[in-house]
Design a protein around this motif. Structure first.
Motif, PDB file in Angstrom:
ATOM      1  N   LYS A  27       0.830  -1.206   0.000  1.00 38.78           N
ATOM      2  CA  LYS A  27       0.000   0.000   0.000  1.00 38.78           C
ATOM      3  C   LYS A  27       0.867   1.260   0.000  1.00 38.78           C
ATOM      4  O   LYS A  27       0.557   2.236  -0.683  1.00 38.78           O
ATOM      5  CB  LYS A  27      -0.945   0.007   1.197  1.00 38.78           C
ATOM      6  N   ALA A  28       1.950   1.230   0.764  1.00 40.34           N
ATOM      7  CA  ALA A  28       2.858   2.382   0.819  1.00 40.34           C
ATOM      8  C   ALA A  28       3.519   2.613  -0.536  1.00 40.34           C
ATOM      9  O   ALA A  28       3.628   3.766  -0.999  1.00 40.34           O
ATOM     10  CB  ALA A  28       3.919   2.174   1.895  1.00 40.34           C
ATOM     11  N   GLU A  29       3.941   1.531  -1.182  1.00 44.43           N
ATOM     12  CA  GLU A  29       4.564   1.669  -2.503  1.00 44.43           C
ATOM     13  C   GLU A  29       3.555   2.198  -3.522  1.00 44.43           C
ATOM     14  O   GLU A  29       3.881   3.061  -4.337  1.00 44.43           O
ATOM     15  CB  GLU A  29       5.147   0.338  -2.968  1.00 44.43           C
ATOM     16  N   LEU A  30       2.330   1.697  -3.472  1.00 44.66           N
ATOM     17  CA  LEU A  30       1.289   2.189  -4.380  1.00 44.66           C
ATOM     18  C   LEU A  30       1.010   3.670  -4.153  1.00 44.66           C
ATOM     19  O   LEU A  30       0.814   4.428  -5.109  1.00 44.66           O
ATOM     20  CB  LEU A  30      -0.001   1.385  -4.211  1.00 44.66           C
ATOM     21  N   ALA A  31       1.019   4.105  -2.896  1.00 45.65           N
ATOM     22  CA  ALA A  31       0.789   5.517  -2.586  1.00 45.65           C
ATOM     23  C   ALA A  31       1.911   6.373  -3.164  1.00 45.65           C
ATOM     24  O   ALA A  31       1.659   7.442  -3.744  1.00 45.65           O
ATOM     25  CB  ALA A  31       0.672   5.717  -1.080  1.00 45.65           C
ATOM     26  N   GLN A 120       1.565  -4.149 -12.173  1.00 44.43           N
ATOM     27  CA  GLN A 120       2.111  -5.393 -11.639  1.00 44.43           C
ATOM     28  C   GLN A 120       1.703  -5.595 -10.186  1.00 44.43           C
ATOM     29  O   GLN A 120       1.315  -6.695  -9.781  1.00 44.43           O
ATOM     30  CB  GLN A 120       3.639  -5.393 -11.727  1.00 44.43           C
ATOM     31  N   ILE A 121       1.788  -4.542  -9.409  1.00 36.75           N
ATOM     32  CA  ILE A 121       1.445  -4.656  -7.992  1.00 36.75           C
ATOM     33  C   ILE A 121      -0.038  -4.941  -7.817  1.00 36.75           C
ATOM     34  O   ILE A 121      -0.427  -5.781  -6.995  1.00 36.75           O
ATOM     35  CB  ILE A 121       1.828  -3.352  -7.242  1.00 36.75           C
ATOM     36  N   GLU A 122      -0.864  -4.270  -8.598  1.00 40.58           N
ATOM     37  CA  GLU A 122      -2.310  -4.457  -8.468  1.00 40.58           C
ATOM     38  C   GLU A 122      -2.747  -5.851  -8.877  1.00 40.58           C
ATOM     39  O   GLU A 122      -3.736  -6.375  -8.388  1.00 40.58           O
ATOM     40  CB  GLU A 122      -3.051  -3.396  -9.260  1.00 40.58           C
TER      41      GLU A 122
END
Length: 123
Positions: A27-31, A120-122
């Motif tokens: 979540k932190a990386e996505l933010a 990729q993360i999602e």
């Protein structure tokens, strides 16, 4: 990266595990990615506008030189230094265009890379 906890040993190298996903880190990386993509949504058009203005300045300077060529043909001594000065200015402007083009391409590449990483993360 996630971790797993061994819940049961089934024998012969087989295990039952419980996956522990690193949700907070993800979540932190996505933010961070979303913040930078939002910044790039502003920076990319600004840089492209700067590039267009610089390219127009190059065209204008070239037009100035072209306008002096007939005068230079009739009197080289009177217009030679002026044309040389304009040519030097033109070269500097062309260098600025190259730098701006590189910077714009870097921003676009960063934007695409971040969007790919987010995808990729999602997934």
């Amino acid at each position: 990266m996630s971790k797993g906890t061994v819940v049961q040993h089934l024998g012969e190298g087989l295990y039952r595990i419980n996956l522990q996903y690193a949700v907070d880190r993800i979540k932190a990386e996505l933010a961070e990615i979303d913040t930078r993509i939002a910044e790039l949504a502003v920076l990319v058009p600004e840089k492209k506008t700067e590039l267009l203005q610089a390219e127009q300045a190059v065209r204008d300077k070239a037009a100035e030189i072209d306008a002096l060529i007939p005068l230079y043909a009739s009197d080289p001594a009177a217009y030679g230094d002026q044309i040389k000065q304009l040519q030097l200015e033109l070269v500097e402007l062309q260098g600025a265009v190259s730098r701006l083009r590189f910077e714009a391409e870097q921003l676009v590449a960063e934007d695409l890379s971040l969007k790919k990483r987010r995808g990729q993360i999602e997934r």
